[in-house]
Motif scaffolding. Structure first.
Motif, short mmCIF file in Angstrom:
data_model
loop_
_atom_site.label_atom_id
_atom_site.label_comp_id
_atom_site.label_asym_id
_atom_site.label_seq_id
_atom_site.Cartn_x
_atom_site.Cartn_y
_atom_site.Cartn_z
N UNK A 308 1.08 -1.35 0.02
CA UNK A 308 0.09 0.01 -0.22
C UNK A 308 0.96 1.22 0.30
N UNK A 309 1.91 0.91 -0.41
CA UNK A 309 2.61 2.15 -0.76
C UNK A 309 3.17 2.96 1.12
N UNK A 310 2.95 2.79 2.06
CA UNK A 310 4.02 2.92 2.59
C UNK A 310 4.91 3.77 3.31
N UNK A 311 6.06 2.45 2.87
CA UNK A 311 7.78 2.82 2.89
C UNK A 311 8.05 1.30 3.68
N UNK A 312 9.15 1.48 4.16
CA UNK A 312 9.86 0.39 4.17
C UNK A 312 10.35 0.71 6.01
N UNK A 313 9.93 -0.32 6.86
CA UNK A 313 11.01 0.49 7.96
C UNK A 313 11.82 -0.10 7.98
N UNK A 314 12.97 0.78 9.21
CA UNK A 314 14.50 1.03 8.98
C UNK A 314 14.51 -0.18 10.18
N UNK A 315 14.64 -1.74 9.34
CA UNK A 315 14.77 -2.36 10.38
C UNK A 315 16.30 -3.10 11.45
N UNK A 316 17.33 -2.06 10.79
CA UNK A 316 18.83 -2.26 10.72
C UNK A 316 18.86 -1.06 12.05
N UNK A 317 17.83 0.28 11.53
CA UNK A 317 17.62 1.23 12.72
C UNK A 317 17.08 0.16 13.89
N UNK A 318 16.23 0.21 14.15
CA UNK A 318 15.94 -0.56 15.38
C UNK A 318 16.59 -1.23 15.97
N UNK A 348 13.34 -9.81 3.81
CA UNK A 348 14.48 -9.36 3.59
C UNK A 348 15.49 -8.71 2.94
N UNK A 349 14.57 -8.13 1.63
CA UNK A 349 14.94 -8.44 0.16
C UNK A 349 14.24 -6.95 0.55
N UNK A 350 12.86 -6.12 0.90
CA UNK A 350 13.29 -4.67 1.24
C UNK A 350 14.09 -3.94 2.07
N UNK A 351 14.48 -4.66 2.81
CA UNK A 351 16.03 -4.11 4.43
C UNK A 351 16.71 -4.09 3.31
N UNK A 352 17.51 -4.30 2.33
CA UNK A 352 18.38 -4.14 1.83
C UNK A 352 18.60 -3.03 0.48
N UNK A 353 17.02 -2.63 0.29
CA UNK A 353 17.62 -1.33 -0.70
C UNK A 353 17.24 -0.16 0.34
#
Length: 509
Positions: A308-318, A348-353
């Motif tokens: 739904x185009x909200x974005x991606x939470x920053x897993x690494x920053x969390x 895993x994929x979205x976190x890498x971009x």
């Protein structure tokens, strides 16, 4: 209590990428794992299952699912969350029976079990009316399926339209008056419902339990948020709440309170341990520091947020901030499925971009941990859920080693995250009970369930279409306020969805 012996499985413990090559026996005493030992060394059992050729893994914990949108799966796409709400919380709701509720809930349970989840949190909206038979039907479905479940009730005490900014200039007065006049369950009635259900459905003693689930800060008054917090503390229940899923919600916080949503929750005393902030896409470093300080969790819902185009939470920053991260699928009306295996892959994929530094990319083991141990921590149950070890609840998923994604078996956690879709699942055990064996659900006539659900959908189809047709004026107003929000500045240090993309201000200037 009866003892069940799983004989001859390979075992994956605590997200390790390697595995012990020798098979083991897993002894289940009642609802708990009591021993894990080399295969053939445990003799004391009332029942045995030969699980040689299977890989045993802890069941996944889906920390966020909406069962209530199953009837509209696939109806819409390419809408941001705020516009999607016209379909998820329609002004003209569907006339559902308790049987309809049972069927749609059971569909969520079946898909969850078939995609590796043994625990789910269902944030169930009761819609505009409070029908206790609907609540009882949902609880009964989960009991019949055998899956471990926490049920919340998407609690609000404001008109949905007043959870957005700019509504006075975005909706014609007559539309706004109509939306504000729509019925909704009273906040105190929702609190009383949880209090009453907790007597027999407390998760400390029941496989199907309840939790406290205020929908989102902008949908609740401050007094209601405090009441929800007090109820959770009194009854010793975990809490979930949607927080900063979208950019518009970041704008909403600034307009409503003049501070971030997380700062507002902290100011009203809401942030505590065993509190999961669902989504957390648009967080600032200050927000993350507050969350870490209060011991709350953030839940990563990557597939839903991207869809739904909200974005991606920053897993690494969390993770860097010291925050416990759990995971969820969200509802299938938005995401077209409620598969945690898909959420893991996409996570895993979205976190890498987000970063060109590959050393900061999330690993499969980190995502697996979030979907097991992280989910258990968020619920306050890390002592008994999320791992395969003696003293843990026997929530176990056994995958066929001949499943294509596991051949050849080099690194189980990586291959489960990246290569398994659920087709390789042979056996699922929840609370020590096999609820799936040899790929067949043991408690459910799945073919009959699907046929019954399809008949219910066919009966409702004209009403679904009428509900969507009636949403036109709502969508028009939501589109206006959504576009206005994109022209509104947000904090410069607020997380952006992915790297190297123009900002919303640049796109819409």
């Amino acid at each position: 209590m009866a003892k069940l012996l799983l004989n001859g499985a390979l075992i994956m413990r605590d997200g390790q990428t390697a595995f012990a090559p020798d098979p083991v026996d897993i002894l289940i005493d009642g609802q708990m794992i009591s021993a894990i030992a080399p295969a053939g060394t445990i003799a004391d059992a009332d029942r045995r299952l030969n699980v040689s050729g299977l890989l045993a893994a802890p069941g996944l914990i889906n920390g966020h699912l909406h069962s209530w949108d199953h009837f509209i799966k696939g109806r819409v796409e390419n809408l941001p969350m705020e516009l999607m709400m016209a379909h998820l919380r329609p002004a003209v709701p569907l006339p559902l029976t308790a049987d309809d509720i049972y069927l749609r809930t059971m569909m969520a349970a079946v898909e969850s079990l078939r995609t590796g989840a043994t625990t789910i949190i269902d944030d169930l909206s009761l819609g505009q009316t409070f029908d206790r038979s609907h609540v009882d039907a949902a609880l009964q479905a989960y009991k019949d399926a055998g899956i471990r479940t926490y049920v919340g009730f998407s609690m609000i005490d404001k008109a949905v339209v007043d959870s957005w900014p700019f509504v006075e200039e975005s909706f014609p007065p007559e539309t706004l008056a109509w939306l504000r006049s729509l019925p909704r369950p009273r906040g105190d009635a929702l609190l009383d419902l949880v209090r009453d259900l907790a007597k027999d459905h407390h998760p400390s003693s029941a496989r199907v339990g309840v939790l406290v689930a205020p929908s989102a800060p902008q949908r609740c008054t401050d007094d209601f948020l405090r009441d929800c917090r007090r109820l959770a503390d009194e009854l010793d229940l975990p809490v979930i709440i949607h927080v900063l899923e979208t950019r518009l919600q970041a704008v909403t916080a600034e307009v409503f309170w003049g501070r971030s949503m997380v700062e507002h929750l902290a100011a009203v005393g809401f942030l505590k341990e065993r509190t999961a902030l669902v989504h957390g896409v648009w967080l600032t470093p200050r927000d993350r520091a507050l969350i870490a300080d209060k011991g709350a969790s953030v839940q990563y819902n990557p597939w839903s947020n991207a869809t739904i185009g909200s974005g991606a939470a920053d897993f690494r920053a969390l993770r860097d901030a010291g925050i416990n991260v759990s995971m969820g699928s969200d509802g299938c009306g938005v995401t077209f499925n409620c598969s945690m295996l898909l959420a893991l892959k996409f996570g895993t994929g979205i976190g890498r971009i987000r970063s060109t530094d590959h050393r900061r990319w999330p690993t499969a083991a980190e995502l697996w941990e979030a979907a097991t141990v992280g989910g258990a921590r968020a619920l306050g149950r890390a002592h008994e859920l999320g791992r395969l070890a003696p003293g843990q609840r026997a929530d176990i998923v056994l995958y066929r080693q001949t499943s294509i994604g596991l051949v050849p078996l080099n690194a189980p956690v990586r291959q489960l995250v990246h290569g398994e879709s659920g087709g390789g699942i042979d056996t699922v055990i929840v609370d020590g009970e096999p609820v799936m064996q040899a790929g067949r659900l043991t408690r459910i006539d799945e073919s009959r369930l699907v046929a019954d659900f399809q008949r219910a959908h066919a009966r409702l189809l004209d009403r679904i279409q009428a509900s969507e047709d009636a949403a036109g004026p709502v969508l028009d107003g939501l589109d206006r306020l959504y576009r206005q929000s994109l022209r509104h500045k947000i904090a410069a240090d607020m997380t952006r969805g992915v790297i190297d993309l123009p900002s919303a201000e640049e796109v819409w200037q």
